[in-house]
Design a protein around this motif. Structure first.
Motif, PDB file in Angstrom:
ATOM      1  N   THR A 220     -29.887  -2.595   5.702  1.00 28.06           N
ATOM      2  CA  THR A 220     -28.608  -3.309   5.610  1.00 28.06           C
ATOM      3  C   THR A 220     -27.480  -2.270   5.589  1.00 28.06           C
ATOM      4  OG1 THR A 220     -28.853  -3.373   3.204  1.00 28.06           O
ATOM      5  CG2 THR A 220     -29.492  -5.364   4.444  1.00 28.06           C
ATOM      6  N   TYR A 221     -27.257  -1.671   6.736  1.00 32.08           N
ATOM      7  CA  TYR A 221     -26.218  -0.656   6.905  1.00 32.08           C
ATOM      8  C   TYR A 221     -24.904  -1.393   7.110  1.00 32.08           C
ATOM      9  CZ  TYR A 221     -24.546   3.971   8.356  1.00 32.08           C
ATOM     10  OH  TYR A 221     -23.897   5.172   8.446  1.00 32.08           O
ATOM     11  N   LEU A 222     -24.066  -1.402   6.081  1.00 27.41           N
ATOM     12  CA  LEU A 222     -22.841  -2.209   6.065  1.00 27.41           C
ATOM     13  C   LEU A 222     -21.672  -1.396   6.620  1.00 27.41           C
ATOM     14  CD1 LEU A 222     -23.234  -3.595   2.431  1.00 27.41           C
ATOM     15  CD2 LEU A 222     -24.196  -4.520   4.549  1.00 27.41           C
ATOM     16  N   THR A 223     -21.017  -1.928   7.657  1.00 19.99           N
ATOM     17  CA  THR A 223     -19.902  -1.196   8.260  1.00 19.99           C
ATOM     18  C   THR A 223     -18.658  -2.064   8.376  1.00 19.99           C
ATOM     19  OG1 THR A 223     -20.609  -1.755  10.512  1.00 19.99           O
ATOM     20  CG2 THR A 223     -21.374   0.360   9.609  1.00 19.99           C
ATOM     21  N   VAL A 224     -17.520  -1.366   8.322  1.00 20.34           N
ATOM     22  CA  VAL A 224     -16.212  -1.986   8.505  1.00 20.34           C
ATOM     23  C   VAL A 224     -15.534  -1.222   9.638  1.00 20.34           C
ATOM     24  CG1 VAL A 224     -14.002  -2.566   7.430  1.00 20.34           C
ATOM     25  CG2 VAL A 224     -16.085  -2.467   6.032  1.00 20.34           C
ATOM     26  N   THR A 225     -15.225  -1.914  10.721  1.00 20.94           N
ATOM     27  CA  THR A 225     -14.527  -1.293  11.840  1.00 20.94           C
ATOM     28  C   THR A 225     -13.070  -1.744  11.786  1.00 20.94           C
ATOM     29  OG1 THR A 225     -16.533  -1.223  13.161  1.00 20.94           O
ATOM     30  CG2 THR A 225     -14.436  -1.061  14.347  1.00 20.94           C
ATOM     31  N   PHE A 226     -12.198  -0.785  11.456  1.00 19.61           N
ATOM     32  CA  PHE A 226     -10.780  -1.060  11.327  1.00 19.61           C
ATOM     33  C   PHE A 226     -10.127  -0.953  12.704  1.00 19.61           C
ATOM     34  CE2 PHE A 226     -12.056   0.474   7.161  1.00 19.61           C
ATOM     35  CZ  PHE A 226     -11.494  -0.477   6.320  1.00 19.61           C
ATOM     36  N   LEU A 227      -9.455  -2.026  13.109  1.00 25.03           N
ATOM     37  CA  LEU A 227      -8.726  -2.051  14.374  1.00 25.03           C
ATOM     38  C   LEU A 227      -7.281  -1.673  14.099  1.00 25.03           C
ATOM     39  CD1 LEU A 227     -10.049  -5.482  15.712  1.00 25.03           C
ATOM     40  CD2 LEU A 227     -11.084  -3.223  15.995  1.00 25.03           C
ATOM     41  N   ARG A 228      -6.676  -0.900  14.991  1.00 24.94           N
ATOM     42  CA  ARG A 228      -5.274  -0.526  14.771  1.00 24.94           C
ATOM     43  C   ARG A 228      -4.378  -1.759  14.852  1.00 24.94           C
ATOM     44  NH1 ARG A 228      -1.165   3.859  17.470  1.00 24.94           N
ATOM     45  NH2 ARG A 228       0.418   3.556  15.879  1.00 24.94           N
TER      46      ARG A 228
ATOM     47  N   TYR B 258     -14.771 -11.347  11.349  1.00 22.52           N
ATOM     48  CA  TYR B 258     -13.519 -10.616  11.497  1.00 22.52           C
ATOM     49  C   TYR B 258     -12.647 -10.947  10.302  1.00 22.52           C
ATOM     50  CZ  TYR B 258      -8.896  -9.310  13.274  1.00 22.52           C
ATOM     51  OH  TYR B 258      -7.645  -8.758  13.425  1.00 22.52           O
ATOM     52  N   ASP B 259     -12.189  -9.926   9.593  1.00 19.26           N
ATOM     53  CA  ASP B 259     -11.286 -10.112   8.468  1.00 19.26           C
ATOM     54  C   ASP B 259      -9.874  -9.870   8.981  1.00 19.26           C
ATOM     55  OD1 ASP B 259      -9.605  -9.271   6.131  1.00 19.26           O
ATOM     56  OD2 ASP B 259     -11.462  -9.797   5.067  1.00 19.26           O
ATOM     57  N   ALA B 260      -9.132 -10.943   9.191  1.00 17.47           N
ATOM     58  CA  ALA B 260      -7.801 -10.838   9.793  1.00 17.47           C
ATOM     59  C   ALA B 260      -6.833 -10.063   8.911  1.00 17.47           C
ATOM     60  CB  ALA B 260      -7.244 -12.232  10.084  1.00 17.47           C
ATOM     61  N   ASP B 261      -6.920 -10.225   7.585  1.00 21.08           N
ATOM     62  CA  ASP B 261      -6.001  -9.517   6.694  1.00 21.08           C
ATOM     63  C   ASP B 261      -6.217  -8.002   6.738  1.00 21.08           C
ATOM     64  OD1 ASP B 261      -4.790 -11.877   5.887  1.00 21.08           O
ATOM     65  OD2 ASP B 261      -6.164 -12.145   4.203  1.00 21.08           O
ATOM     66  N   ALA B 262      -7.460  -7.577   6.841  1.00 22.48           N
ATOM     67  CA  ALA B 262      -7.774  -6.143   6.905  1.00 22.48           C
ATOM     68  C   ALA B 262      -7.793  -5.626   8.343  1.00 22.48           C
ATOM     69  CB  ALA B 262      -9.125  -5.862   6.248  1.00 22.48           C
TER      70      ALA B 262
ATOM     71  N   PRO C  19      -4.031  -6.085  15.133  1.00 16.27           N
ATOM     72  CA  PRO C  19      -4.769  -7.324  14.856  1.00 16.27           C
ATOM     73  C   PRO C  19      -5.209  -7.993  16.151  1.00 16.27           C
ATOM     74  CG  PRO C  19      -2.423  -7.637  14.457  1.00 16.27           C
ATOM     75  CD  PRO C  19      -2.609  -6.187  14.779  1.00 16.27           C
ATOM     76  N   LEU C  20      -6.282  -8.734  16.072  1.00 21.96           N
ATOM     77  CA  LEU C  20      -6.702  -9.545  17.212  1.00 21.96           C
ATOM     78  C   LEU C  20      -5.793 -10.762  17.262  1.00 21.96           C
ATOM     79  CD1 LEU C  20     -10.598  -9.449  16.856  1.00 21.96           C
ATOM     80  CD2 LEU C  20      -9.145  -8.082  18.376  1.00 21.96           C
TER      81      LEU C  20
ATOM     82  N   ALA D  89      -3.456  -1.651  -1.308  1.00 15.76           N
ATOM     83  CA  ALA D  89      -3.520  -3.091  -1.591  1.00 15.76           C
ATOM     84  C   ALA D  89      -4.398  -3.810  -0.570  1.00 15.76           C
ATOM     85  CB  ALA D  89      -2.114  -3.688  -1.597  1.00 15.76           C
ATOM     86  N   GLU D  90      -4.281  -3.427   0.704  1.00 18.42           N
ATOM     87  CA  GLU D  90      -5.119  -4.061   1.741  1.00 18.42           C
ATOM     88  C   GLU D  90      -6.597  -3.769   1.498  1.00 18.42           C
ATOM     89  OE1 GLU D  90      -2.795  -4.284   5.908  1.00 18.42           O
ATOM     90  OE2 GLU D  90      -2.968  -2.246   5.083  1.00 18.42           O
ATOM     91  N   LEU D  91      -6.913  -2.518   1.162  1.00 19.06           N
ATOM     92  CA  LEU D  91      -8.316  -2.172   0.903  1.00 19.06           C
ATOM     93  C   LEU D  91      -8.835  -2.876  -0.343  1.00 19.06           C
ATOM     94  CD1 LEU D  91      -8.366   1.630   1.797  1.00 19.06           C
ATOM     95  CD2 LEU D  91      -9.180  -0.294   3.180  1.00 19.06           C
ATOM     96  N   GLN D  92      -8.009  -2.938  -1.386  1.00 22.40           N
ATOM     97  CA  GLN D  92      -8.427  -3.638  -2.609  1.00 22.40           C
ATOM     98  C   GLN D  92      -8.677  -5.106  -2.323  1.00 22.40           C
ATOM     99  OE1 GLN D  92      -8.933  -2.231  -5.936  1.00 22.40           O
ATOM    100  NE2 GLN D  92     -10.096  -4.130  -5.808  1.00 22.40           N
ATOM    101  N   ASP D  93      -7.796  -5.747  -1.562  1.00 25.17           N
ATOM    102  CA  ASP D  93      -7.992  -7.157  -1.209  1.00 25.17           C
ATOM    103  C   ASP D  93      -9.282  -7.363  -0.430  1.00 25.17           C
ATOM    104  OD1 ASP D  93      -5.624  -7.791  -2.488  1.00 25.17           O
ATOM    105  OD2 ASP D  93      -4.460  -8.003  -0.629  1.00 25.17           O
TER     106      ASP D  93
END
Length: 191
Positions: free
Chosen positions: A108-116, A139-143, A118-119, A88-92
């Motif tokens: 345009t090398y698109l990256t997502v860095t997942f933090l364990r 920063y995507d707070a939900d993800a 939240p900030l 659900a988090e990834l879909q959102d």
């Protein structure tokens, strides 16, 4: 049932203990179902048989991360980190279309860095890399993820990963946007 993806840090497909079949075996021994790997870079999708419909519960996810990390260490000697996100988090995240109409490519090398974790709080102003080839989308707070676009066409590729670790610590892992969408397609459908 809840679908998840474990994003494993420090996986080297050349290491025999880090092959997809061995990774899947660890997850199956932990009692997860629907176990599958997505490309050979440490992405394992699975489902749990929990009865809780709240698949974003931080305590449950932290417990999953710890269980998986411990089993990988005990069974295969893999000591890298484990970051878990629900389907659900990834879909959102994908539904929010954080990269708008950009397509993943060399310029345009698109990256997502997942933090364990939240900030908390989110730094103001948000750190910016001192590399002109890298543009933070935000920063995507939900993800719990830092989103960036990098131009990799230059003769020397920017060392964005080192900057990320200095800015946010080592408890993170980075995936391309293409990999995130591939993971989402491979996740078992919710029951």
């Amino acid at each position: 049932m809840t679908s998840y993806c474990a994003l494993l840090r420090g996986i080297s497909p050349g290491n025999p203990n880090m092959r997809n079949d061995k990774l899947r075996g660890v997850f199956e021994r932990l009692g997860f179902s629907g176990v599958a790997t997505v490309i050979a870079s440490g992405n394992v999708v699975f489902t749990t048989d929990d009865d809780d419909d709240d698949d974003d519960d931080d305590d449950d996810v932290a417990e999953l991360e710890d269980r998986i990390k411990g089993a990988l260490q005990a069974d295969l000697g893999i000591g890298g980190g484990t970051i878990v996100r629900s389907g659900a988090e990834l879909q959102d995240l994908v539904d929010r279309a954080p990269f708008d109409d950009l397509e993943h490519g060399r310029a345009t090398y698109l990256t997502v860095t997942f933090l364990r974790h939240p900030l908390d709080p989110v730094p103001e102003p948000f750190p910016e890399p001192d590399q002109p080839e890298v543009r933070l989308v935000g920063y995507d707070a939900d993800a719990r993820a830092v989103l960036a676009v990098t131009d990799t066409t230059a003769a020397k590729t920017p060392d964005f990963m080192s900057w990320l670790e200095k800015a946010f610590g080592k408890d993170m892992t980075t995936r391309t946007w293409l990999t995130v969408t591939r993971i989402l397609k491979k996740l078992p459908a919710p029951a």
